[in-house]
Design an enzyme around this catalytic site. Structure first.
Site, PDB file in Angstrom:
ATOM      1  N   CYS A  99       0.804  -1.083   0.009  1.00 14.93           N
ATOM      2  CA  CYS A  99       0.029   0.192   0.159  1.00 14.93           C
ATOM      3  C   CYS A  99       0.828   1.274   0.197  1.00 14.93           C
ATOM      4  O   CYS A  99       1.853   1.416   0.846  1.00 14.93           O
ATOM      5  CB  CYS A  99      -0.721  -0.077   1.373  1.00 14.93           C
ATOM      6  N   CYS A 103      -3.565   7.617  -1.510  1.00 16.91           N
ATOM      7  CA  CYS A 103      -5.131   7.381  -2.032  1.00 16.91           C
ATOM      8  C   CYS A 103      -6.102   8.124  -0.934  1.00 16.91           C
ATOM      9  O   CYS A 103      -7.032   8.418  -1.235  1.00 16.91           O
ATOM     10  CB  CYS A 103      -5.462   5.993  -2.489  1.00 16.91           C
ATOM     11  N   THR A 190      -4.137   5.332   7.534  1.00 15.72           N
ATOM     12  CA  THR A 190      -2.917   4.846   6.673  1.00 15.72           C
ATOM     13  C   THR A 190      -2.068   5.988   6.226  1.00 15.72           C
ATOM     14  O   THR A 190      -2.803   7.027   5.847  1.00 15.72           O
ATOM     15  CB  THR A 190      -3.716   4.287   5.112  1.00 15.72           C
ATOM     16  N   GLU A 257      -0.048   1.908   9.438  1.00 17.23           N
ATOM     17  CA  GLU A 257      -1.242   2.745  10.133  1.00 17.23           C
ATOM     18  C   GLU A 257      -1.095   3.110  11.494  1.00 17.23           C
ATOM     19  O   GLU A 257       0.067   2.432  12.086  1.00 17.23           O
ATOM     20  CB  GLU A 257      -2.554   1.471   9.981  1.00 17.23           C
ATOM     21  N   HIS A 292     -12.962   5.388  -2.517  1.00 17.52           N
ATOM     22  CA  HIS A 292     -11.867   4.536  -2.031  1.00 17.52           C
ATOM     23  C   HIS A 292     -12.283   3.052  -2.412  1.00 17.52           C
ATOM     24  O   HIS A 292     -11.213   2.339  -2.667  1.00 17.52           O
ATOM     25  CB  HIS A 292     -11.587   4.832  -0.440  1.00 17.52           C
ATOM     26  N   TYR A 296      -9.512  -0.191  -4.798  1.00 14.40           N
ATOM     27  CA  TYR A 296      -8.921  -1.759  -4.336  1.00 14.40           C
ATOM     28  C   TYR A 296      -8.750  -2.475  -5.466  1.00 14.40           C
ATOM     29  O   TYR A 296      -7.916  -3.419  -5.489  1.00 14.40           O
ATOM     30  CB  TYR A 296      -9.851  -2.166  -3.382  1.00 14.40           C
ATOM     31  N   CYS A 299      -4.990  -1.129  -6.620  1.00  9.16           N
ATOM     32  CA  CYS A 299      -3.590  -1.208  -6.032  1.00  9.16           C
ATOM     33  C   CYS A 299      -3.682  -2.478  -5.496  1.00  9.16           C
ATOM     34  O   CYS A 299      -2.551  -3.278  -5.704  1.00  9.16           O
ATOM     35  CB  CYS A 299      -3.919  -0.607  -4.549  1.00  9.16           C
ATOM     36  N   GLU A 443      -6.326  -5.543   6.140  1.00  6.49           N
ATOM     37  CA  GLU A 443      -6.764  -4.533   5.217  1.00  6.49           C
ATOM     38  C   GLU A 443      -7.698  -4.628   4.232  1.00  6.49           C
ATOM     39  O   GLU A 443      -8.506  -3.779   3.990  1.00  6.49           O
ATOM     40  CB  GLU A 443      -5.233  -3.961   5.026  1.00  6.49           C
TER      41      GLU A 443
END
Ligand code: SF4
Ligand code: FE
Length: 485
Positions: A99, A103, A190, A257, A292, A296, A299, A443
């Site tokens: 990650c 974003c 994050t 995180e 968001h 996914y 990424c 995650e």
């Protein structure tokens, strides 16, 4: 200005943030072994913006100034921007295997941009122009923002004002002529510990009597009263050892995180973008989450490309790569990965215009992407474990391979296809072990909202009645009789 990777790292060093890592106060975070991989991952986002072949997807033209800005500070102007964002995420996922954190800030920028426009249109306030001034600065300085939405929430069945402890949701505790003082915490931040600024947003819909909780604002990472408490991840201790046991030594296995505590932090008026407009909180959360959730497919797609590559390489090392069942399982991994990527691109291509002029992804498809991710990342990991074999859980550490007494035995008895050095098997095994760790899986499960949040959104968007009407139009008995006649 587009920062270089080095300028990003230098700018982080210049911040005097208050951070705690593994329970201890950290002097600096940039070089800390537990944080450095996450800094490297974000640095990659800066680096690739300067690579000519990637400029088209890593940069954009600011609609405010007409200048070239990093795509991570850009307001989505249309479906083309949204598709390029997904392509950017897949590229970065492939380049880092983890990650890369920026974003969250990007989607937060877009969500606050959109909601401030809508608040002003309804209430006659001037949040939007205030936010646009802030956005210009973010674009000019190419800042890394940590979007902060998730409150601790306390008793889950109670609303903010029903909590025994009123700080379980970030709130305004004091109003002054020149700003407000906020108190509370945001969890699962994050990139929080290696960002320049934290963009705070409410994390839930609020009722009219919960005005103190309707606060959106930007806080510098080193503002007085801001405390970062870094989370632990699987296999953290290995990062202090170096060597191949770490798995992905340069970039880590998932975003770093942190819990961010706001211990009575003063926020000046020019950095406040919502203060009391409860009616808009649900829409703000929805905008942020929807953008968001589509991410996914990008990424995690890039990350899965590397995992599929690692698994395929492992089958060559084991000598199973020509087995038809093994090849079919690799195809299954690819199929799941491309399905979520295609949905993310589709959600972006079907984007629609919001009142402020920016572009929102198709919500049903975006939620579907994230719902599939909560399954596919696990399933791709399961197939990787299946093909890589039980030694993922039992192999000795790097030191055993280097030990002069037992090294010969562990090397000998872990050698599979002799065309490959045994340490290649170990290195790839460690990679698979780490990138399919509980941290990565969780995650994928809870990032951008837990699975039930997507299912609720999908039910709300499902237009079931319309589907029933469609059916009735098709099979309507009278029509059918007329057609036959
Ligand atoms: Fe970006 Fe993916 Fe990390 Fe979210 S999980 S910040 S979308 S890389
Ligand atoms: Fe995430």
């Amino acid at each position: 200005m587009l920062k270089t990777a080095q300028q990003y790292v230098d700018s982080l060093r210049a911040l005097k943030i208050r951070a705690y890592i593994d329970g201890e106060r950290a002097d600096g975070v940039v070089d800390h072994p537990l944080v450095a991989p996450h800094v490297n991952a974000v640095a990659k986002t800066y680096e690739l913006a300067h690579v000519p072949e990637h400029r088209e997807i890593m940069t954009a033209t600011s609609h405010l100034t007409g200048e070239t800005v990093h795509r991570y500070t850009h307001i989505f102007q249309g479906p083309d921007d949204l598709v390029k964002k997904i392509r950017m995420l897949r590229l970065l996922g492939q380049e880092t295997g983890t990650c890369f954190q920026r974003c969250v800030g990007l989607d937060a920028l877009n969500a606050v941009y959109a909601i401030t426009f809508e608040i002003d249109r309804s209430e006659g306030s001037d949040y939007h122009q205030r936010f646009v001034r802030y956005l210009r600065d973010v674009q000019k300085r190419d800042l890394m923002l940590a979007g902060a939405m998730t409150d601790p929430k306390g008793h889950r069945a109670r609303s903010p004002i029903e909590q025994t402890d009123p700080d379980q949701f970030v709130r305004v505790v004091e109003r002054r002529p020149d700003g407000v003082v906020i108190r509370g915490a945001k969890l699962h931040n994050t990139g929080g510990i290696n960002a320049h600024e934290v963009l705070v947003m409410p994390g839930t819909s609020l009722k009219p009597d919960e005005k103190d909780y309707a606060i959106a604002c930007a806080v510098p990472a080193d503002a007085e009263g801001v405390i970062f408490i870094f989370g632990r991840q699987s296999n953290d201790g290995r990062k202090f050892e170096g060597g191949c046991d770490i798995g992905n030594p340069r970039f880590g296995v998932v975003g770093g995180e942190a819990m961010v505590v706001f211990d009575d932090v003063f926020v000046p008026n020019e950095r406040i973008f919502m203060a009391g407009e409860t009616a808009f909180c649900g829409t703000l959360v929805n905008y942020f989450a929807t953008w968001h959730r589509a991410n996914y497919g990008g990424c995690k797609g890039g990350n899965a490309d590397l995992l599929i590559g690692a698994t395929a390489k492992m089958t060559r090392i084991l000598g199973t790569d020509r087995n038809a069942v093994v090849r079919d399982k690799l195809v299954e991994m690819i199929h799941m990965n491309e399905t979520t990527y295609a949905s993310a691109v589709g959600a972006s291509a079907m984007g629609y215009r919001l009142p402020c002029g920016s572009c929102m992804v198709d919500p049903m498809m975006a939620n579907t992407v994230k719902q599939n991710i909560t399954r596919n990342v696990y399933e791709i990991g399961r197939l990787s474990h299946d093909l890589a074999g039980g030694f993922l859980a039992t192999m000795p550490g790097q030191k055993a391979f280097e030990n002069p007494e037992i090294g010969q035995f562990v090397r000998k008895y872990h050698t599979a296809n002799p065309e490959f050095d045994v340490m290649e098997r170990v290195r790839i095994g460690r990679y698979i072990e780490n990138v399919t760790s509980v941290t990565t899986m969780v995650e994928a499960m809870h990032g951008a909202g837990s699975p039930q949040a997507q299912r609720l959104a999908m039910m709300g968007l499902s237009a079931i009645d319309e589907k029933i009407r469609m059916l009735e139009r098709v099979i309507d008995a009278d029509d059918a009789v007329r057609d036959v006649c």
